[in-house]
Design a protein around this motif. Structure first.
Motif, short mmCIF file in Angstrom:
data_model
loop_
_atom_site.label_atom_id
_atom_site.label_comp_id
_atom_site.label_asym_id
_atom_site.label_seq_id
_atom_site.Cartn_x
_atom_site.Cartn_y
_atom_site.Cartn_z
N ALA A 96 0.82 -1.22 0.00
CA ALA A 96 0.00 0.00 0.00
C ALA A 96 0.85 1.27 0.00
O ALA A 96 0.46 2.26 -0.60
N VAL A 97 2.00 1.22 0.67
CA VAL A 97 2.85 2.41 0.71
C VAL A 97 3.99 2.35 -0.30
O VAL A 97 4.84 3.23 -0.33
N GLY A 98 4.00 1.29 -1.11
CA GLY A 98 5.00 1.19 -2.16
C GLY A 98 6.39 0.83 -1.67
O GLY A 98 7.39 1.27 -2.23
N MET A 99 6.46 0.01 -0.64
CA MET A 99 7.75 -0.41 -0.09
C MET A 99 8.02 -1.87 -0.41
O MET A 99 7.10 -2.68 -0.54
N ASP A 100 9.29 -2.20 -0.48
CA ASP A 100 9.73 -3.58 -0.57
C ASP A 100 9.28 -4.31 0.69
O ASP A 100 9.39 -3.78 1.80
N ARG A 101 8.78 -5.53 0.54
CA ARG A 101 8.27 -6.28 1.69
C ARG A 101 9.33 -6.52 2.76
O ARG A 101 9.04 -6.43 3.96
N SER A 102 10.54 -6.82 2.35
CA SER A 102 11.57 -7.10 3.36
C SER A 102 11.96 -5.82 4.10
O SER A 102 12.21 -5.85 5.31
N ALA A 103 12.01 -4.69 3.40
CA ALA A 103 12.32 -3.42 4.06
C ALA A 103 11.21 -3.05 5.04
O ALA A 103 11.48 -2.61 6.16
N ALA A 104 9.97 -3.25 4.62
CA ALA A 104 8.84 -2.96 5.51
C ALA A 104 8.87 -3.88 6.72
O ALA A 104 8.65 -3.44 7.85
N SER A 105 9.16 -5.14 6.51
CA SER A 105 9.23 -6.10 7.60
C SER A 105 10.30 -5.70 8.62
O SER A 105 10.08 -5.75 9.83
N SER A 106 11.44 -5.28 8.11
CA SER A 106 12.53 -4.85 8.99
C SER A 106 12.13 -3.61 9.79
O SER A 106 12.37 -3.53 11.00
N LEU A 107 11.50 -2.66 9.13
CA LEU A 107 11.06 -1.45 9.83
C LEU A 107 9.98 -1.77 10.86
O LEU A 107 9.99 -1.23 11.97
N LEU A 108 9.04 -2.63 10.49
CA LEU A 108 7.99 -3.01 11.43
C LEU A 108 8.59 -3.71 12.66
O LEU A 108 8.13 -3.50 13.78
N LYS A 109 9.61 -4.51 12.44
CA LYS A 109 10.29 -5.17 13.57
C LYS A 109 10.91 -4.12 14.50
O LYS A 109 10.77 -4.20 15.72
N THR A 110 11.57 -3.13 13.92
CA THR A 110 12.18 -2.07 14.72
C THR A 110 11.10 -1.28 15.46
O THR A 110 11.26 -0.94 16.63
N MET A 111 10.00 -1.01 14.78
CA MET A 111 8.89 -0.29 15.41
C MET A 111 8.29 -1.10 16.55
O MET A 111 7.92 -0.55 17.59
N ARG A 112 8.23 -2.42 16.37
CA ARG A 112 7.72 -3.31 17.43
C ARG A 112 8.67 -3.25 18.63
O ARG A 112 8.22 -3.17 19.78
N GLU A 113 9.97 -3.27 18.38
CA GLU A 113 10.96 -3.20 19.46
C GLU A 113 10.87 -1.89 20.24
O GLU A 113 11.19 -1.85 21.42
N ARG A 114 10.42 -0.84 19.59
CA ARG A 114 10.28 0.47 20.23
C ARG A 114 8.88 0.69 20.82
O ARG A 114 8.56 1.76 21.29
N GLY A 115 8.05 -0.34 20.77
CA GLY A 115 6.74 -0.27 21.38
C GLY A 115 5.71 0.52 20.59
O GLY A 115 4.70 0.96 21.15
N LEU A 116 5.93 0.68 19.29
CA LEU A 116 5.01 1.45 18.45
C LEU A 116 4.01 0.58 17.71
O LEU A 116 2.94 1.05 17.31
N VAL A 117 4.36 -0.69 17.50
CA VAL A 117 3.55 -1.63 16.73
C VAL A 117 3.48 -2.95 17.48
O VAL A 117 4.45 -3.36 18.12
N ASP A 118 2.32 -3.59 17.39
CA ASP A 118 2.14 -4.96 17.89
C ASP A 118 1.85 -5.86 16.70
O ASP A 118 1.31 -5.40 15.70
N SER A 119 2.17 -7.12 16.84
CA SER A 119 1.75 -8.09 15.83
C SER A 119 1.04 -9.23 16.54
O SER A 119 1.43 -9.63 17.63
N THR A 120 -0.03 -9.69 15.91
CA THR A 120 -0.82 -10.79 16.47
C THR A 120 -1.12 -11.78 15.35
O THR A 120 -1.08 -11.42 14.17
N PRO A 121 -1.41 -13.03 15.71
CA PRO A 121 -1.76 -14.00 14.68
C PRO A 121 -2.99 -13.54 13.90
O PRO A 121 -3.93 -12.98 14.47
N ASP A 122 -2.96 -13.76 12.59
CA ASP A 122 -4.10 -13.44 11.73
C ASP A 122 -5.21 -14.44 12.03
O ASP A 122 -5.00 -15.65 11.99
N GLN A 123 -6.40 -13.96 12.35
CA GLN A 123 -7.53 -14.83 12.69
C GLN A 123 -7.91 -15.74 11.51
O GLN A 123 -8.34 -16.87 11.71
N ALA A 124 -7.74 -15.24 10.29
CA ALA A 124 -8.11 -16.01 9.11
C ALA A 124 -7.04 -17.03 8.71
O ALA A 124 -7.35 -18.03 8.08
N ASP A 125 -5.80 -16.77 9.07
CA ASP A 125 -4.68 -17.63 8.68
C ASP A 125 -3.66 -17.60 9.80
O ASP A 125 -2.82 -16.71 9.85
#
Length: 155
Positions: free
Chosen positions: A63-92
């Motif tokens: 959606a934001v036009g980023m490479d998936r691996s770059a986004a994944s890395s940033l999301l991991k960093t954001m999670r480490e800083r307490g800005l993002v949570d990840s939870t299991p997908d209810q559908a999968d």
């Protein structure tokens, strides 16, 4: 010498370039307000999640036009800083969805307030009619040829 239409089109292009440049500067400032230690791209991810809600990281990246691996890395960093949570997908259950934490949501809100105040300062002296006319012209410009475009990809 160019004809009057060409001059008008060039003048429009010059103003669009100025708008895009100002937008980039404002985005950099907003990103720094979101979190000064993160890349500006992190703000793009967070802003999308803020607007559209939790989603799979691949959906957010596309959606934001980023490479998936770059986004994944940033999301991991954001999670480490307490800005993002990840939870299991209810559908999968093999997949995860990401969402902003309350702290992440608050940081995005503050960064967006900064953007909003800058815009309000620029249009403070405009009449309601001028604001409506400019909005209508931008809407027409932005939607020209884009009738099938979605704000995020289908998954």
């Amino acid at each position: 010498m160019s004809d009057p239409r060409e001059r008008r089109e060039r003048a429009l292009g010059d103003q669009l370039n100025a708008l895009l440049s100002a937008s980039r500067v404002l985005t950099e400032r907003s990103a720094a307000a979101f979190h000064p230690d993160l890349q500006p791209a992190a703000f793009h991810l967070a802003r999308w999640i803020y607007a559209y809600g939790s989603a799979k990281p691949s959906v957010v990246a596309e959606a934001v036009g980023m490479d998936r691996s770059a986004a994944s890395s940033l999301l991991k960093t954001m999670r480490e800083r307490g800005l993002v949570d990840s939870t299991p997908d209810q559908a999968d259950r093999r997949a995860v969805v990401v969402d902003l934490t309350p702290a992440g949501r608050e940081r995005v809100r503050r960064a967006l307030d900064l953007r909003g105040s800058s815009l309000r300062d620029r249009i403070a002296q405009w009449s309601d009619e001028e604001l409506d006319a400019f909005t209508a012209m931008l809407r027409a410009f932005n939607s020209a040829g884009e009738s099938t475009r979605r704000p995020w990809p289908a998954e």
